[in-house]
Scaffold this active site. Structure first.
Site, PDB file in Angstrom:
ATOM      1  N   HIS A 217       0.844  -1.202   0.000  1.00 47.66           N
ATOM      2  CA  HIS A 217       0.000   0.000   0.000  1.00 47.66           C
ATOM      3  C   HIS A 217       0.881   1.255   0.000  1.00 47.66           C
ATOM      4  O   HIS A 217       0.599   2.220  -0.712  1.00 47.66           O
ATOM      5  CB  HIS A 217      -0.870   0.054   1.261  1.00 47.66           C
ATOM      6  CG  HIS A 217      -1.970  -0.969   1.342  1.00 47.66           C
ATOM      7  ND1 HIS A 217      -2.053  -1.893   2.355  1.00 47.66           N
ATOM      8  CD2 HIS A 217      -3.062  -1.174   0.560  1.00 47.66           C
ATOM      9  CE1 HIS A 217      -3.145  -2.635   2.195  1.00 47.66           C
ATOM     10  NE2 HIS A 217      -3.779  -2.225   1.111  1.00 47.66           N
TER      11      HIS A 217
ATOM     12  N   LYS B 134     -15.989  -7.731   4.586  1.00 48.10           N
ATOM     13  CA  LYS B 134     -14.684  -8.415   4.595  1.00 48.10           C
ATOM     14  C   LYS B 134     -14.313  -8.893   6.000  1.00 48.10           C
ATOM     15  O   LYS B 134     -13.236  -9.456   6.176  1.00 48.10           O
ATOM     16  CB  LYS B 134     -13.595  -7.463   4.091  1.00 48.10           C
ATOM     17  CG  LYS B 134     -13.364  -7.518   2.580  1.00 48.10           C
ATOM     18  CD  LYS B 134     -12.012  -6.906   2.228  1.00 48.10           C
ATOM     19  CE  LYS B 134     -11.572  -7.173   0.812  1.00 48.10           C
ATOM     20  NZ  LYS B 134     -10.262  -6.531   0.505  1.00 48.10           N
TER      21      LYS B 134
ATOM     22  N   ARG C  17      -1.850  -5.432  -8.809  1.00 44.52           N
ATOM     23  CA  ARG C  17      -0.761  -6.375  -8.575  1.00 44.52           C
ATOM     24  C   ARG C  17      -0.674  -7.351  -9.736  1.00 44.52           C
ATOM     25  O   ARG C  17       0.077  -7.151 -10.658  1.00 44.52           O
ATOM     26  CB  ARG C  17      -0.980  -7.116  -7.252  1.00 44.52           C
ATOM     27  CG  ARG C  17      -0.740  -6.232  -6.054  1.00 44.52           C
ATOM     28  CD  ARG C  17      -1.336  -6.779  -4.804  1.00 44.52           C
ATOM     29  NE  ARG C  17      -2.782  -6.699  -4.830  1.00 44.52           N
ATOM     30  CZ  ARG C  17      -3.574  -6.968  -3.808  1.00 44.52           C
ATOM     31  NH1 ARG C  17      -3.057  -7.384  -2.685  1.00 44.52           N
ATOM     32  NH2 ARG C  17      -4.877  -6.841  -3.910  1.00 44.52           N
TER      33      ARG C  17
ATOM     34  N   SER D  47      -2.882  -7.863   2.503  1.00 46.27           N
ATOM     35  CA  SER D  47      -3.131  -7.825   3.942  1.00 46.27           C
ATOM     36  C   SER D  47      -3.475  -9.231   4.449  1.00 46.27           C
ATOM     37  O   SER D  47      -3.051  -9.628   5.539  1.00 46.27           O
ATOM     38  CB  SER D  47      -4.286  -6.870   4.257  1.00 46.27           C
ATOM     39  OG  SER D  47      -3.983  -5.577   3.798  1.00 46.27           O
TER      40      SER D  47
HETATM   41  P1  ADP Z   1      -9.938  -3.324  -1.008  1.00 45.72           P
HETATM   42  O1  ADP Z   1     -10.806  -4.123  -0.072  1.00 45.72           O
HETATM   43  O2  ADP Z   1     -10.571  -2.052  -1.442  1.00 45.72           O
HETATM   44  O3  ADP Z   1      -9.368  -4.115  -2.153  1.00 45.72           O
HETATM   45  P2  ADP Z   1      -7.246  -3.335   0.092  1.00 45.72           P
HETATM   46  O4  ADP Z   1      -6.730  -2.691   1.332  1.00 45.72           O
HETATM   47  O5  ADP Z   1      -7.114  -4.811  -0.020  1.00 45.72           O
HETATM   48  O6  ADP Z   1      -8.730  -2.842  -0.062  1.00 45.72           O
HETATM   49  O7  ADP Z   1      -6.521  -2.687  -1.158  1.00 45.72           O
HETATM   50  C1  ADP Z   1      -6.606  -1.318  -1.421  1.00 45.72           C
HETATM   51  C2  ADP Z   1      -5.872  -0.999  -2.687  1.00 45.72           C
HETATM   52  O8  ADP Z   1      -4.477  -1.223  -2.510  1.00 45.72           O
HETATM   53  C3  ADP Z   1      -6.282  -1.875  -3.873  1.00 45.72           C
HETATM   54  O9  ADP Z   1      -6.221  -1.104  -5.045  1.00 45.72           O
HETATM   55  C4  ADP Z   1      -5.224  -2.936  -3.912  1.00 45.72           C
HETATM   56  O10 ADP Z   1      -5.064  -3.464  -5.200  1.00 45.72           O
HETATM   57  C5  ADP Z   1      -4.021  -2.130  -3.468  1.00 45.72           C
HETATM   58  N1  ADP Z   1      -3.010  -2.997  -2.891  1.00 45.72           N
HETATM   59  C6  ADP Z   1      -3.115  -3.823  -1.833  1.00 45.72           C
HETATM   60  N2  ADP Z   1      -1.954  -4.496  -1.621  1.00 45.72           N
HETATM   61  C7  ADP Z   1      -1.103  -4.068  -2.588  1.00 45.72           C
HETATM   62  C8  ADP Z   1       0.240  -4.402  -2.951  1.00 45.72           C
HETATM   63  N3  ADP Z   1       0.941  -5.319  -2.318  1.00 45.72           N
HETATM   64  N4  ADP Z   1       0.771  -3.756  -4.000  1.00 45.72           N
HETATM   65  C9  ADP Z   1       0.060  -2.858  -4.696  1.00 45.72           C
HETATM   66  N5  ADP Z   1      -1.200  -2.503  -4.435  1.00 45.72           N
HETATM   67  C10 ADP Z   1      -1.777  -3.108  -3.398  1.00 45.72           C
END
Ligand code: ADP
Length: 169
Positions: A20, A44, A96, A134
């Site tokens: 993130h 979630k 990703r 996460s």
């Molecule tokens: P959501 O439930 O909205 O997907 P997340 O916290 O899982 O929330 O992800 C938020 C954003 O951050 C999404 O666009 C996701 O693709 C991006 N993201 C999460 N982990 C990574 C990572 N390792 N590298 C790049 N982007 C990421």
């Protein structure tokens, strides 16, 4: 007209990872101000309540010296409405692997349908974060694995504390 370019980075951030933060840094290179919007996202079943997710992000921003251009808020509702209230020109999201694409494509088109002025900008992280999420971090931490390289120090500390508490499953 206000020429400051504000963007919103929405997500669940349960918890924030270095993936993130990688996307956030790229966003900072491109825009003037970023508002991280933490979605409550009860569907979630998040491990951390939204207020704690916010605290962890604020700690990480401070630790990395990124708190100047970035604000953190929680929100509940339609992200397009929230972004409009903030005067944002775009949402930023991370992409990703191909596996992210279908869901993100669907979201981007729905959001565009809801507000045709709001763009969605996709940024790719450094390759070492491509397989980071996460959920995988929570799984590794649950089994006592080393997560230091992948999360800010405060997140590591809180995850270890959670899993050392027998009331946490
Ligand atoms: P959501 O439930 O909205 O997907 P997340 O916290 O899982 O929330 O992800 C938020 C954003 O951050 C999404 O666009 C996701 O693709 C991006 N993201 C999460 N982990 C990574 C990572 N390792 N590298 C790049 N982007 C990421």
């Amino acid at each position: 007209m206000n020429s400051e370019k504000i963007v919103v980075y929405p997500g669940t951030f349960d918890p924030i990872t270095n993936g993130h933060l990688d996307i956030l840094r790229r966003g900072i290179d491109l825009f003037d101000r970023i508002v991280i919007c933490i979605a409550a996202n009860p569907a979630k079943a998040p491990m951390f309540p939204a207020a704690e997710r916010l605290e962890m992000i604020q700690e990480a921003l401070k630790e990395k010296g990124l708190n100047g251009q970035v604000k953190v808020e929680t929100f509940d509702g339609l992200i397009v409405d929230y972004a409009q209230e903030l005067g944002a020109i775009a949402l930023i999201r991370g992409l990703r692997a191909v596996s992210d694409f279908e869901y993100e494509f669907q979201m981007a088109l729905m959001n565009r349908h809801l507000n045709s002025h709001l763009h969605t900008v996709y940024l790719m992280p450094k390759d070492e974060y491509t397989y980071l999420s996460s959920s995988i971090i929570k799984n590794v931490a649950r089994h006592g694995g080393d997560i230091k390289r992948f999360v800010p120090a405060g997140v590591e500390r809180r995850l270890i504390a959670k899993y050392n508490n027998p009331e946490v499953e």
